[in-house]
Design an enzyme around this catalytic site. Structure first.
Site, short mmCIF file in Angstrom:
data_model
loop_
_atom_site.label_atom_id
_atom_site.label_comp_id
_atom_site.label_asym_id
_atom_site.label_seq_id
_atom_site.Cartn_x
_atom_site.Cartn_y
_atom_site.Cartn_z
CG HIS A 1 -36.43 17.84 -27.53
ND1 HIS A 1 -37.24 19.07 -27.91
CD2 HIS A 1 -37.08 17.29 -26.57
CE1 HIS A 1 -38.21 19.27 -26.88
NE2 HIS A 1 -38.29 18.08 -26.21
NE ARG B 1 -5.65 -7.26 -15.83
CZ ARG B 1 -6.27 -6.61 -14.59
NH1 ARG B 1 -7.22 -6.97 -14.10
NH2 ARG B 1 -5.63 -5.34 -14.53
CB CYS C 1 -1.77 -5.57 -19.70
SG CYS C 1 -1.50 -4.51 -20.99
CD1 TRP D 1 -7.40 -3.57 -24.52
CD2 TRP D 1 -6.40 -1.73 -23.75
NE1 TRP D 1 -8.09 -2.63 -24.97
CE2 TRP D 1 -7.75 -1.57 -24.42
CE3 TRP D 1 -5.66 -0.73 -23.23
CZ2 TRP D 1 -8.07 -0.15 -24.52
CZ3 TRP D 1 -6.10 0.52 -23.40
CH2 TRP D 1 -7.28 1.02 -24.12
CE LYS E 1 -23.22 -4.67 -21.76
NZ LYS E 1 -23.14 -3.94 -20.58
CE LYS F 1 -15.88 -7.84 -16.64
NZ LYS F 1 -17.49 -7.68 -17.04
CD GLU G 1 -25.51 -1.80 -19.27
OE1 GLU G 1 -24.94 -0.83 -19.33
OE2 GLU G 1 -25.04 -3.13 -19.09
CD GLU H 1 -19.90 -3.50 -23.67
OE1 GLU H 1 -18.81 -3.47 -23.45
OE2 GLU H 1 -20.78 -3.61 -23.01
CG ASN I 1 -1.65 -3.81 -16.15
OD1 ASN I 1 -2.12 -2.95 -16.90
ND2 ASN I 1 -2.42 -4.10 -14.90
N GLY I 2 0.02 -1.22 -17.28
CA GLY I 2 0.11 0.26 -16.87
C GLY I 2 0.58 1.23 -18.06
O1 M6R Z 1 -14.95 -2.48 -13.54
P1 M6R Z 1 -15.88 -1.36 -13.75
O2 M6R Z 1 -17.35 -1.43 -13.22
O3 M6R Z 1 -15.13 -0.02 -13.04
O4 M6R Z 1 -15.63 -1.11 -15.37
C1 M6R Z 1 -16.64 0.31 -15.61
C2 M6R Z 1 -16.44 0.03 -17.27
O5 M6R Z 1 -15.36 -0.23 -17.94
C3 M6R Z 1 -17.51 -1.10 -17.56
O6 M6R Z 1 -18.66 -1.23 -17.12
C4 M6R Z 1 -17.51 -1.27 -19.24
O7 M6R Z 1 -18.26 -0.38 -19.67
C5 M6R Z 1 -18.19 -2.64 -19.64
N1 M6R Z 1 -17.42 -3.25 -20.76
C6 M6R Z 1 -19.47 -2.41 -20.13
O8 M6R Z 1 -19.94 -3.74 -20.37
#
Ligand code: M6R
Length: 617
Positions: free
Chosen positions: A513, A27, A2, A76, A494, A612, A490, A497, A102-103
């Site tokens: 395996h 956010r 948020c 969010w 990507k 984010k 990674e 998401e 926010n929280g």
């Molecule tokens: O801000 P941070 O690096 O601590 O965030 C960690 C994860 O939330 C962040 O890397 C998330 O997995 C991304 N959306 C990946 O693209």
């Protein structure tokens, strides 16, 4: 998650709030709202909309949003569905108090039941409405002013909050408070205006004089008066104003259709910025102030623990390989969310490295707070300057890649890996565990990475065409070994998401395996198969996939003729030392995920259900 924005001063609040919300939309973006006090009509006008900030703008269009004090929110969802009723701001039953939050208020059910017993009614499913009603209850029952009411109410709250509260009976003042959720206050000229936000990005175009509110602090922003901060125990807190430098041009798309694509293409420059001033003496030495200052601890360290989440966790896995190879110190890499609740064995001689782009990830922050209580040295690798994790760390190295807006992390990953490489080499040299020759040759190679990245990124059009073939896939496998195994993880993350295609990353040799059972003509398999000592072995894995009709897309070293004859598609990357390979091999996977998502017509920068900055656990 948020995003919250607030303004009190002499300008029209609405444009400041809306622009701020757009900057904070990374956010959360499932609903948005504003509340602005109109000094003339003496009314608080509230507009809310399900969806994005642009939907809020449509909802507010043609209505009165005049006034120079206001609060705003982009959500969010945690408690309650993303709809207009649950959207912030929330108002107390009497209508006197309005809040954005926010929280998460963890004990909101108990508090709500207590308030219901006292005759309060609730419109939404949110924990936030409980908080504003609680503040109102305290105000009415104790006959206290807003600041005292907020303070007494927050004493009863368990959880995380960054809040802004407006009192229509005292409409010159905004009260802000925080615990475990970020909050920055920008101070305008002569204290006549205040800009408040979840981070500095909505504030920086108005002022660079900022105050980072600390946990359990309450700020009183009264236009025309000096900022006042008190602690939850009512003691006065000194106001610590910092000058924040943030390049505004970094906050727009720079001509690219999406932030993610811009950030992918920004990487060569980001890595130059990340190394600037740290690789010195004409490329002969790495100097990191954190390593210099904590040389003794790093020399005697028996163990390093890396804590992080998501993409930053993948960077941590590469960090483990780098530190173990060059420093010969054992490294454990933990998901911060698991670490914090695992009753971990932490020694005061341990060094805990926290990796976080945002510097606000709740689990990572809690993990280092725990490690700090056990006496470990906390080393932060963070992007956002002045963020909570940066401030909670004993020392650290910023990655300096500029603001990352796209929800899918790209340039932060390569920045984190670059910093980890510099740390491993600098510490390895101090410990004598890396030869002078290797140290020098790797520094030289590291300095060429930005140029080599440009070469890989120049294949964007080719990758766009390849991506069309995968847009209809339902599943994909990503396989790699050694330094390229975290890259496989990674690449899969990507794709998942932003394109919503199920993807798994695996160490290539583990495939037999279990995952090999998934392979058929409908299973594209991405191999990261650059030249290294396990190259022949990965070729065998590739043969095993091809024998089962799996379609192979391979990331290979330039000039690899063998795989060219085997794979359906290949993308070449320049030859570098194994330890630096992730900085190049990850780029085609970022571009692949991006183009697949675009081909599917998806919202790349704001994928569903994500935010984010994950400031809730
Ligand atoms: O801000 P941070 O690096 O601590 O965030 C960690 C994860 O939330 C962040 O890397 C998330 O997995 C991304 N959306 C990946 O693209």
């Amino acid at each position: 998650m948020c995003g919250i924005v607030g303004y009190t001063g002499y300008r029209e609040a609405y444009p400041i709030l809306i622009k701020g919300l757009h900057r904070l939309e990374y956010r959360g973006y499932d609903s948005a709202g504003t509340a602005i006090y109109d000094d003339k009509s003496r009314e608080l006008n509230i507009y809310k909309a399900k969806g994005k900030v642009s939907d809020l703008e449509k909802a507010a269009m043609g209505h009165n949003h005049c006034g120079s004090l206001g609060i705003a929110h982009t959500r969010w969802a945690t408690h309650g569905h993303p709809n207009e009723t649950n959207a912030h701001p929330h108002v107390s039953e009497t209508g006197q108090l309005t809040i954005v939050h926010n929280g998460i208020i963890e004990n909101y059910i108990i508090l709500r039941d207590q308030l219901k017993d006292k005759g309060y009614h609730f419109k939404s499913e949110t924990d936030t409405e409980v908080l504003v009603q609680l503040i109102q209850y305290v105000m009415d029952s104790h006959n206290t002013d807003l600041v005292t009411s907020v303070r007494l109410a927050l004493e009863k709250v368990i959880g995380a909050y960054a809040i802004l509260v407006v009192d229509t009976k005292n409409p010159d003042t905004l009260v802000a408070a925080r615990k475990s959720s970020p909050m920055v206050i920008g101070i305008g000229e002569n204290n006549c205006e205040f800009f408040i936000a979840s981070d500095a990005s909505p504030i920086i175009e108005y002022t660079n004089r900022m105050v980072y509110l600390e946990d359990e602090q309450i700020a009183v922003c009264h236009r025309g008066e000096a900022l006042q901060i008190i602690a939850l125990d009512n003691s006065e807190v000194a106001v610590n104003v910092k000058k924040v430098n943030l390049d505004l041009s970094m906050l727009d798309k720079g001509g690219y259709p999406h932030f993610m694509l811009k950030e992918i293409h920004d990487q060569p420059q980001c890595i130059r910025d990340c190394m600037r001033g740290r690789i010195v003496q004409d490329g002969k030495r790495i100097v990191l102030s954190a390593v210099t200052e904590h040389r003794e601890e790093l020399l005697k360290a028996k163990r390093i623990i890396i804590v992080s989440c998501g993409t930053s966790w993948h960077a941590g896995l590469i960090g483990k390989l780098l530190i173990e190879q060059f420093c010969r110190i054992p490294v454990e890499v933990a998901y911060a969310s698991e670490f914090r609740y695992s009753d971990p064995v932490i020694d005061s001689n341990d060094i805990v490295i926290a990796i976080s782009q945002s510097g606000e990830t709740a689990d990572t922050l809690a993990a280092i707070q725990l490690a700090s209580e056990h006496g470990a040295l906390i080393f932060g690798i963070v992007n956002v300057v002045g963020s909570s994790i940066a401030r909670a760390s004993d020392t650290g190295t910023y990655i300096h890649v500029g603001p990352e807006i796209g929800v899918a992390s790209t340039k932060a990953f390569t920045g984190q890996v670059t910093v980890l490489t510099m740390i491993a080499l600098a510490v390895g040299r101090e410990r004598g565990t890396v030869s002078e020759e290797k140290y020098s040759s790797l520094i030289n190679e590291l300095l060429t990475i930005p140029e080599l990245m440009e070469k890989v990124l120049a294949q964007d059009e080719k990758i766009k065409l390849i991506a069309q073939q995968y847009a209809t896939s339902h599943n994909m496998l990503y396989l790699g070994r050694a330094y390229n195994y975290p890259v496989a993880l990674e690449g899969a993350l990507k794709l998942k998401e932003i394109s919503y295609i199920h993807a798994e990353g695996y160490p290539a040799a583990e495939m037999k395996h279990g995952p090999i059972a998934l392979v058929d003509e409908n299973m594209p398999v991405v191999f990261i198969a650059t030249h290294h000592k396990l190259y022949e072995k990965i070729l065998s894995n590739m043969q095993e996939v091809i024998a089962r009709k799996g379609k192979v897309l391979a990331i290979v070293t330039e000039g690899d003729e063998t795989i060219k004859g085997m794979a359906e598609n290949i993308i070449e990357v320049p030859q570098v030392d194994n330890s630096l390979a992730p900085l190049l091999t990850v780029l085609p996977l970022q571009m692949l995920a991006y183009h697949v998502a675009v081909a599917k017509g998806l919202d790349v920068d704001q994928p569903r259900n994500l935010a984010k900055s994950v400031t809730v656990e």
